[in-house]
Design a protein around this motif. Sequence first.
Motif, short mmCIF file in Angstrom:
data_model
loop_
_atom_site.label_atom_id
_atom_site.label_comp_id
_atom_site.label_asym_id
_atom_site.label_seq_id
_atom_site.Cartn_x
_atom_site.Cartn_y
_atom_site.Cartn_z
N GLN A 141 0.84 -1.19 0.00
CA GLN A 141 0.00 0.00 0.00
C GLN A 141 0.88 1.25 0.00
N ARG A 142 0.37 2.28 -0.64
CA ARG A 142 1.13 3.53 -0.69
C ARG A 142 1.09 4.22 0.68
N PRO A 143 2.18 4.97 0.97
CA PRO A 143 2.12 5.79 2.18
C PRO A 143 1.00 6.81 2.02
N GLU A 144 0.41 7.23 3.13
CA GLU A 144 -0.67 8.21 3.05
C GLU A 144 -0.59 9.11 4.28
N LEU A 145 0.00 10.28 4.11
CA LEU A 145 0.25 11.14 5.26
C LEU A 145 -0.72 12.31 5.33
N TRP A 146 -1.01 12.69 6.55
CA TRP A 146 -1.92 13.81 6.82
C TRP A 146 -3.15 13.65 5.95
N SER A 147 -3.58 14.76 5.32
CA SER A 147 -4.69 14.59 4.37
C SER A 147 -4.18 14.82 2.96
N LEU A 148 -2.90 14.52 2.73
CA LEU A 148 -2.33 14.65 1.39
C LEU A 148 -2.46 13.31 0.68
N TYR A 149 -3.15 13.29 -0.43
CA TYR A 149 -3.39 12.02 -1.11
C TYR A 149 -2.67 11.98 -2.45
N ASN A 150 -2.05 10.85 -2.71
CA ASN A 150 -1.35 10.67 -3.98
C ASN A 150 -2.35 10.18 -5.02
N ASN B 125 4.80 2.67 6.66
CA ASN B 125 3.46 2.40 7.17
C ASN B 125 3.25 3.01 8.54
N MET B 126 4.32 2.99 9.35
CA MET B 126 4.21 3.61 10.66
C MET B 126 4.00 5.11 10.51
N VAL B 127 4.74 5.71 9.60
CA VAL B 127 4.64 7.15 9.39
C VAL B 127 3.23 7.52 8.91
N THR B 128 2.65 6.67 8.07
CA THR B 128 1.27 6.88 7.62
C THR B 128 0.32 6.96 8.81
N GLY B 129 0.46 6.03 9.72
CA GLY B 129 -0.42 6.01 10.89
C GLY B 129 -0.17 7.19 11.82
N ALA B 130 1.12 7.56 11.94
CA ALA B 130 1.49 8.60 12.90
C ALA B 130 1.09 10.00 12.43
N SER B 131 0.96 10.19 11.11
CA SER B 131 0.78 11.55 10.59
C SER B 131 -0.50 12.21 11.07
#
Lengths: 280, 421
Positions: A141-150, B125-131
Motif C-alpha cells: 500500500q502507498r504511504p498516506e500522510l496527513w490529508s495529502l493524497y497521492n 506504514n508507521m509514518v502513515t499512521g502517525a501523521s
Amino acid sequence: MAAEIERPVMLYSVGKDSAVMLHLARKAFYPAPPPFPLLHVDTTWKFRAMYELRNRMAAESGMDLLVFKNPEAEARGINPFDHGATLHTDLWKTEGLKMALDQYGFNAAFGGARRDEEKSRAKERVFSFRTADHRWDPKAQRPELWSLYNTRVNRGESIRIFPISNWTELDVWQYIMREGIPIVPLYFAAERPVVERDGILIMVDDDRMPLRPGETPEMAKVRFRTLGCYPLTGAVRSEASTLAEVVQEMLLTTTSERQGRAIDHDQAASMEKKKQEGYF
Amino acid sequence: MARDTGYRPAELAAEDIDAFLADHESKGLLRFITCGSVDDGKSTLIGRLLYDSRMVFDDQMAALEADSKKVGTQGGALDFALLVDGLAAEREQGITIDVAYRFFSTAKRKFIVADTPGHEQYTRNMVTGASTADLAIVLIDARKGVLTQTRRHSYLVSLLGIRHVVLAVNKMDLVDWSRDVFDKIVVDYRAFAAELGIEDVLCIPISGLMGDNITAASTNTPWYDGTSLIDHLETVEVDDERLARRPFRMPVQWVNRPDLNFRGFAGQIASGVVKPGDPVRILPSGRTSRVARIVTLDGDLDDAQAGQSVTLTLTDEVDISRGDVIAAADQPCEVADQFETTIVWMGEDELLAGRSYWLKIGARTVSAQITEIKHRVDVNSLQESAAKTVGLNEIAVCNLSLTQPVAFEPTGSTGVWGASY
C-alpha cells in the motif's frame, strides 16, 4: 480528488453509507452539483424499495446516474437461487464493477466502505490503489500522510476512494439523523412477507423467489441492518420504526453489523481475498 | 477465568436514547497511535482497550475464541492481538505489517487508534499512521528496556510533530511489578525524549495482557500514583482545540463556479476561525480582500473554525486557484521557493540530488528539485553522516528548490501542511 483526477465516479449502492457519501458530496460542491456521475453496479436482485430511492436521489441531486448490469450475468440469468451466493456476487458485483470501470474508463471510484466494518478494511488506505487488473495488494500500500493524497496513476490503474473510512456505524446513523438524509424505508421495522430459510429471515420481495416445499411467506415485523440483494440479506425481527429506535436497537444488540450478510460467513480472511480479486 | 465478556452497551442508550445521542455527539475525538518493537504487545494492548471498553461483539468474540485456539500465542487463552491483526500474512507470522485503524469510545471521548508496525522495513506504514495522530503510545517491554527501535519510533514521532507521548512500560507482570525496573526505564527514556524536544511524556507501568493500569489503578503497583492509561487518553488536549486558537489559514481545494454569478473557494480550514467581514490575504500572490459569505448547503454560517469544510466568497474579484492559501491578513503564513527540510524517503527507488520530483503541499502540487543532500540521519542513533542518495525508509536533511513559490508553515505549528514528499 475531484480536482486532480481525470475521470472520477461515485459508486452508489443505495445503502445508508452511500446515502451519507452522496450527501457529503452534495454539501462539498454546493451550490454546484457534484462534478461526477453516480454508478450503480446493479445485480437486478436488489429490493424494489432500493431502486425507487436510487432513482429519486439521482433526480434530486442533479447528477447523472449510470446503471451497469454485467451482460454475461444477464445473458446467463445468474441468480442467487440457482447459482448460489458466491457465483452470483462474483459475476454481478465483482466482475460487473470491473467491467463498468473499464467500459467507462473511470480511473477513480468513491465508495462508502468503513474501516470499522471488517478487519481487512481496517487496514485499507483512504485512497486505495488498484492495479490495471483491479487487484488490491495489501502488502504494497502507498504511504498516506496527513490529508495529502497521492492521486497519480498510470494508464489502466485506478484508485478506490473511501471518504467515510473513519466513520463508525454510530457516526453514520447520527449523521443521517442530524441531516435528515433520506434512506431506504427497509431500515425501519414494518410488517413484511418473510420466510425462514437456513436460519435467515428472507423477505419475499417479488415473485421470482421459488418457495421450497413447506415454505409459506408469513407477515412479520422486521427490518434490515444492511441492504444488498434481497435473497441474500437477512432481516431481523424488530419494533424499531424511527431513527432513534433503530440506533437504540443497534447499540443494544450484541452482534456486529455484517453478521446478517451471507457473503461474510466464510473464513476470517475472506474479505481480504475478495478484495485482492477486485471486489469493492 | 471468570467470563464477563462481550459487548456491553452504555446504560443510557437503553434508558434514554435521545440523551445518549446528544451526549455522544458532543464527545471529542482523540486520534492516537501505538508503536513499539516486535512482541512488545501493541496489538494485545489495543485488543485489550477494545475488550475493556466493550467494543467486541458476540460474533467477533466467538471468532476470537476460535482463532485463539487455532493460531493464538497464549496457549488457547484469549489472544487479543487477533482482534487487530487482520491480514492473512500478519496472522500467519504473528506480526503487524500495515497500519490498522480501530474505533472505540468511552463515556468521555471517542477514539481512533492506529496500530502501527514495528519493523524498520515498514517504517513508511508507521509514518502513515502517525501523521494524523494527536498522541503516541510508545510501548516498551519491561524486561528489555529502551531499545534501538524505541529510539527510532520516538524520533519519527517527534519529526511528525506529535506533541504528547505516553511511555507504556508493558509486561510488568513478568518483572514482578518491580519499581526499580520501571524507574530505570523512565530515566533512560526521559533523557532521550528531552534530546528530541518531546515535552509531554507520561510514563505508566502496565500489563496489556492482564489489564493493569489500563482502565483503573492496579493493586499490583501501589508505588505508582499516576493516572491509568484510559484516564489520560480521556483528558489530554487534542490538536483541534489547539489549532482553533491559531491564525486563520485555508488551502483552497476547489474553485466553485456553478454559473457566472457565483465564485466560491472551497476547502477545509487548517487553523483558526473565520467570519464574514474578516480581512484576508491570498498567498502566494499577496493580494487582499474580505470574506463576504461562508456558504453551505444548510445556509450561510456566522463563523467557521479549524476542521470545518466550507466555501468562502470574497468581496473582491481576486484571482485565486486551487492550491492557493487564504490566510488572516494581519498574520499571513510565509511564502518561499527554497527550503531546507527533513525528508523521510518512502519510494522504492533512491532519492537522488539533481532529479526533479513532485511536491504536494496543502492542495498544491509543484515540481521540485533536490539541490543538495546535506546529511543522512541514522534513525537509530540520530548520528548524521554524509550521503549522496537516500534509500527507502531512510531520513535525510536536504535543500529543495521549487519551480514556483508556495505558502507554508513549519511542521509542528500546523499538522496539515508541514508535509512534503
